[in-house]
Design an enzyme around this catalytic site. Sequence first.
Site: not given
Ligand SMILES: Nc1nc2c(ncn2[C@@H]2O[C@H](COP(=O)(O)OP(=O)(O)OP(=O)(O)O)[C@@H](O)[C@H]2O)c(=O)[nH]1
Ligand SMILES: O=C([O-])CC(=O)C(=O)O
Ligand SMILES: [Mn+2]
Length: 589
Positions: A69, A197-198, A206, A226, A248, A250, A252-253, A277, A370-371, A497-499
Amino acid sequence: MTNNKTVLSWLDEMAAMTTPDEIVWIDGSEKQLEDLRAEAVSTGEMIQLNQEKLPGCYYHRTAENDVARVEDRTFICTPTEEEAGPVNNWMAPEQMYAKLKALYTGSMKGRTMYVIPYSMGPVGSPFSKIGIELTDSIYVVLNMAIMTRIGQKVLDQLGDSADFVKCLHAKKDVNPDERYIVHFPQDSTIWSINSAYGGNVLLGKKCFALRIASYLGKKEGWMAEHMLILGLENPQGEVKYICAAFPSACGKTNLAMLIPPEYLKEKGYKVWTVGDDIAWLRIGKDGRLYAINPEAGFFGVAPGTSEKTNFNALESAKKNTIFTNVAINNADNTVWWEGLDKNPPEDCTEWTGKLVNGKTYEGKLAHPNSRFTAPAINCPCISSEFENPEGVPVSAIVFGGRRAKTAPLVYQARDWQHGVFVGATMASETTAAAAGAVGVVRRDPMAMKPFVGYNMADYFAHWIEMGKKMDADKAPKIFHVNWFRQDENGNFIWPGFGDNMRVLLWILDRCEGKKDAVESPIGYLPKKEDLDVNNLDIDDATMEELLTVDKAVWLEDVENQEQYFAQFGDRLPKEIKEELETLKKNLSK
Ligand SMILES: Nc1nc2c(ncn2[C@@H]2O[C@H](COP(=O)(O)OP(=O)(O)OP(=O)(O)O)[C@@H](O)[C@H]2O)c(=O)[nH]1
Ligand SMILES: O=C([O-])CC(=O)C(=O)O
Ligand SMILES: [Mn+2]
C-alpha cells in the site's frame, strides 16, 4: 445483466472516459473465471502452478515498485480538509477529479474493462453493502472473486437501488509518480490508478470495507474496523467471540487461525475463524455488539507462515489460491517464502522473476509483503458462523501492536472509555505492508491510521458514542496485547503464535469475572499465577518482564501521545483528554 439506471449511466460515463475496447460483465460463473485464468496465463499475467500439489493455484508478480500500500498517495477527498482530518492526505474533490480524469482518459484503450458487482458481507445480510468495481486487470477480477461475493446474485440483490460504491481501477503503466488511491466518501466513490498491488486495487477491501465503510458507519451508527474475529470454544462446547485490531502484518491472520498448545487442545479448547482482517460491527436487538467479516477470503502475508506457525493458513492456501510476489520452487513449480521451512529450494526463482539463485531483494527470495489470496472456505477452522447474516456477539475487543518495549503482554482497560483511549494510543513498529521505512514506531490508533475515512478525532468520538449506546455489562471488555516484546538482543521473549491462546483464556476469564487482576497505572494486569504457562518453556523472570510496566518508559510514551493528540486540536473528544490526564496522574504516583 441489470437494468439499474444508476449503474448503467455511471458505467457509460466511466467507459467514455477510459475508452476500453471491450466491456465484460463478471457474472460469477466458474466457467467465466476459468476462461479468464486461461487468458491471464496465455498473456503471462499469471503463471499456473503445479496442479497436482496446488490445484487451482496461480502465481502473479507485480512491478518491483508496486508491492505494498502507498499511504502517501492515498487520499480522502471530503468537501473540506477538516472532514478528512490531520492523519489523512486531502485534496478538494473537484480538483482531484480533474487531476484524475486527465490520467484516466484513454487509459483502457486497447484493453478490456471488467465490471465486477460484489457484496461485502453475505449477499442480503442486513450488515452487507454492495460495490461495483470497474477494472482493466484480470488479476483484480480473480482476486475479487476470492475476496468478495461477486456476480449476478449481487446485481439481483441491488435491484434498482443507487446504493452501491462506485469503484474504478485502471492499472495503466503502474507509474509510481502518478499512482493514486483516492476516496470520495460523500460520493461513495473510489478511484485507483497506476497500481496492481492488492491493497491498492482490490477496492472492496481497504478502500471500501474500511475507508468508505468507516465513514458510513459514523453516519449510520455502526463501525468498520481493522479487526480479526475469532470464536474460542471451551471444553463445554461454548463459543465466545473476540475481535482484535493489530496494524498490518502484526498478527491478525495468525491469531484468527490459532491452534492451541497441545495440552489445551487435549482438554478440548478450539479456535474458529470468522475473519482475519476486517470486522463490521453493529449493536444488536439484545444490546450486544455483533460482528461480521465482510470478506470471503484471506489476503494473507506469506513470509513467516509455516506448518508450525500457522498450519491453517497454509492449508487454506493449498488450492484455488493466488500467490503474489513469493518465490517459485523450480523443481516442482510450487511456491516458497522465508519462514516456510528452513532452507530455500536449490533451484528457486526469486519474487522479481529476474534472478535465479542470484542477488536477492534485501537477501530475501520472497518479498516481505508477498501474499496469498485464499478462499475462506478452505480454512480447516472456518467458523460455522462465517456466513451468519446476523454476525456473532463480541465478548472482547483486543488492541495490540509491535512494541519491543513499553507495552506488557496483556492488560485490560478499566471500562469502555478507558478502552477507547487504549486503542487511541496504540503504537506499533511499521512493517513491509506499506511502502516506506520498516521498524519505526508510529502511532496507529485502533490500527486504523491508514484506513480511517474521515477525521480521526471524530472517529474517537464515534467509538465513545458507540460505548454509550451499550449497557456496561453488555459492551465488550477492552484489552491490549503485545506479542512482540524483545530482549536486549532483539529476540522476541514471548513464544507467540499458538501460545497466544494462553492470553486469550485470561481475557475471556476476565470477561466472565472469573479472575482477579492487579491494578496498574495503565489498567488491569494479570496476576502472574493466573496466566496459564503449563508446558511452556519460559522462566519466572521472563514472565515478570512480560508483565512489567516501566513508569519511566511510559512517561516518555505519554509525552508522545500528548504531542500526537495535539494535532486534533479542539476536535479531540474531552473523554480522551480526561483519560490522558488520568494516565499521567497514575504514572506520577
Ligand atoms: N513473533 C511473532 N510473530 C508473529 C506472531 N503472530 C504473527 N507473527 C508474524 O507477523 C507477520 C504478520 O502476521 P499476519 O498474521 O499475517 O498479520 P496481519 O495482521 O494479518 O496483517 P495484514 O494482512 O497486513 O493486515 C508474519 O510474518 C507472522 O509470522 C506472534 O505471535 N509472534
Ligand atoms: O491491504 C493490504 O495490502 C493488506 C493488508 O491487509 C494490510 O496492509 O493491512
Ligand atoms: Mn490488513
